[in-house]
Scaffold this motif. Structure first.
Motif, PDB file in Angstrom:
ATOM      1  N   ALA A 104       0.668  -7.239  -2.128  1.00 15.40           N
ATOM      2  CA  ALA A 104       1.842  -6.476  -2.551  1.00 15.40           C
ATOM      3  C   ALA A 104       2.175  -6.760  -4.009  1.00 15.40           C
ATOM      4  CB  ALA A 104       3.035  -6.797  -1.653  1.00 15.40           C
ATOM      5  N   ALA A 105       2.103  -7.993  -4.414  1.00 16.09           N
ATOM      6  CA  ALA A 105       2.406  -8.349  -5.805  1.00 16.09           C
ATOM      7  C   ALA A 105       1.376  -7.752  -6.756  1.00 16.09           C
ATOM      8  CB  ALA A 105       2.448  -9.864  -5.961  1.00 16.09           C
ATOM      9  N   GLN A 147       3.696  -3.105   4.401  1.00 16.85           N
ATOM     10  CA  GLN A 147       3.708  -3.060   5.869  1.00 16.85           C
ATOM     11  C   GLN A 147       3.750  -1.619   6.368  1.00 16.85           C
ATOM     12  OE1 GLN A 147       7.084  -5.593   6.592  1.00 16.85           O
ATOM     13  NE2 GLN A 147       5.818  -7.438   6.748  1.00 16.85           N
ATOM     14  N   ARG A 148       4.467  -0.748   5.655  1.00 18.88           N
ATOM     15  CA  ARG A 148       4.496   0.673   6.027  1.00 18.88           C
ATOM     16  C   ARG A 148       3.108   1.288   5.876  1.00 18.88           C
ATOM     17  NH1 ARG A 148       8.729   3.163   2.321  1.00 18.88           N
ATOM     18  NH2 ARG A 148       7.869   5.074   3.183  1.00 18.88           N
ATOM     19  N   PHE A 166       1.987  -4.161  -7.259  1.00 18.73           N
ATOM     20  CA  PHE A 166       3.317  -3.873  -7.826  1.00 18.73           C
ATOM     21  C   PHE A 166       4.191  -3.093  -6.848  1.00 18.73           C
ATOM     22  CE2 PHE A 166       0.324  -4.123 -11.393  1.00 18.73           C
ATOM     23  CZ  PHE A 166       0.845  -5.228 -12.048  1.00 18.73           C
ATOM     24  N   THR A 167       4.165  -3.530  -5.604  1.00 17.18           N
ATOM     25  CA  THR A 167       4.988  -2.907  -4.571  1.00 17.18           C
ATOM     26  C   THR A 167       5.611  -4.004  -3.714  1.00 17.18           C
ATOM     27  OG1 THR A 167       5.036  -1.165  -2.904  1.00 17.18           O
ATOM     28  CG2 THR A 167       3.148  -2.636  -2.842  1.00 17.18           C
ATOM     29  N   SER A 168       6.482  -3.621  -2.823  1.00 24.63           N
ATOM     30  CA  SER A 168       7.166  -4.608  -1.986  1.00 24.63           C
ATOM     31  C   SER A 168       6.375  -4.865  -0.700  1.00 24.63           C
ATOM     32  CB  SER A 168       8.568  -4.101  -1.628  1.00 24.63           C
ATOM     33  OG  SER A 168       8.477  -2.938  -0.827  1.00 24.63           O
ATOM     34  N   ARG A 169       6.676  -5.981  -0.073  1.00 28.05           N
ATOM     35  CA  ARG A 169       6.029  -6.307   1.206  1.00 28.05           C
ATOM     36  C   ARG A 169       6.370  -5.276   2.280  1.00 28.05           C
ATOM     37  NH1 ARG A 169       3.772 -11.566   1.779  1.00 28.05           N
ATOM     38  NH2 ARG A 169       4.107 -11.372   4.016  1.00 28.05           N
ATOM     39  N   PRO A 170       7.632  -4.809   2.365  1.00 25.56           N
ATOM     40  CA  PRO A 170       7.924  -3.773   3.376  1.00 25.56           C
ATOM     41  C   PRO A 170       7.114  -2.476   3.156  1.00 25.56           C
ATOM     42  CG  PRO A 170       9.958  -4.785   2.640  1.00 25.56           C
ATOM     43  CD  PRO A 170       8.867  -5.302   1.744  1.00 25.56           C
ATOM     44  N   THR A 171       6.902  -2.108   1.897  1.00 29.66           N
ATOM     45  CA  THR A 171       6.093  -0.915   1.632  1.00 29.66           C
ATOM     46  C   THR A 171       4.654  -1.148   2.047  1.00 29.66           C
ATOM     47  OG1 THR A 171       7.537  -0.247  -0.186  1.00 29.66           O
ATOM     48  CG2 THR A 171       5.328   0.704  -0.138  1.00 29.66           C
TER      49      THR A 171
END
Length: 77
Positions: free
Chosen positions: A3-4, A14-15, A7-12
């Motif tokens: 995710a890092a 996971q989606r 450049f996105t979030s962990r929830p994204t």
């Protein structure tokens, strides 16, 4: 870590893993880049690799085509 690097979030992320179709293609591309798989995206969009689509398209082609010779214009040419 992925995710890092994407450049996105962990929830994204996971989606994406869950197959959420609402995630933008840009985020998918960033994740593929982070995993070193971005070249596969071009193969996914390659119509020549879509055997089912090619078969369906060939079924819609006319079965028989007639070739016509040049038409006369009526002025003797």
């Amino acid at each position: 870590m992925v995710a890092a690097r994407a450049f996105t979030s962990r929830p994204t992320l996971q989606r994406i893993e869950a197959g959420d179709h609402a995630v933008s293609i840009g985020i998918y591309a960033a994740v593929l880049q982070a995993l070193g798989l971005l070249d596969g995206l071009g193969q996914l969009a390659d119509a020549s690799r879509d055997l089912t689509g090619l078969a369906l398209a060939s079924e819609k082609l006319p079965q028989r085509a007639r070739l016509h010779g040049p038409r006369e214009t009526g002025d003797g040419k």
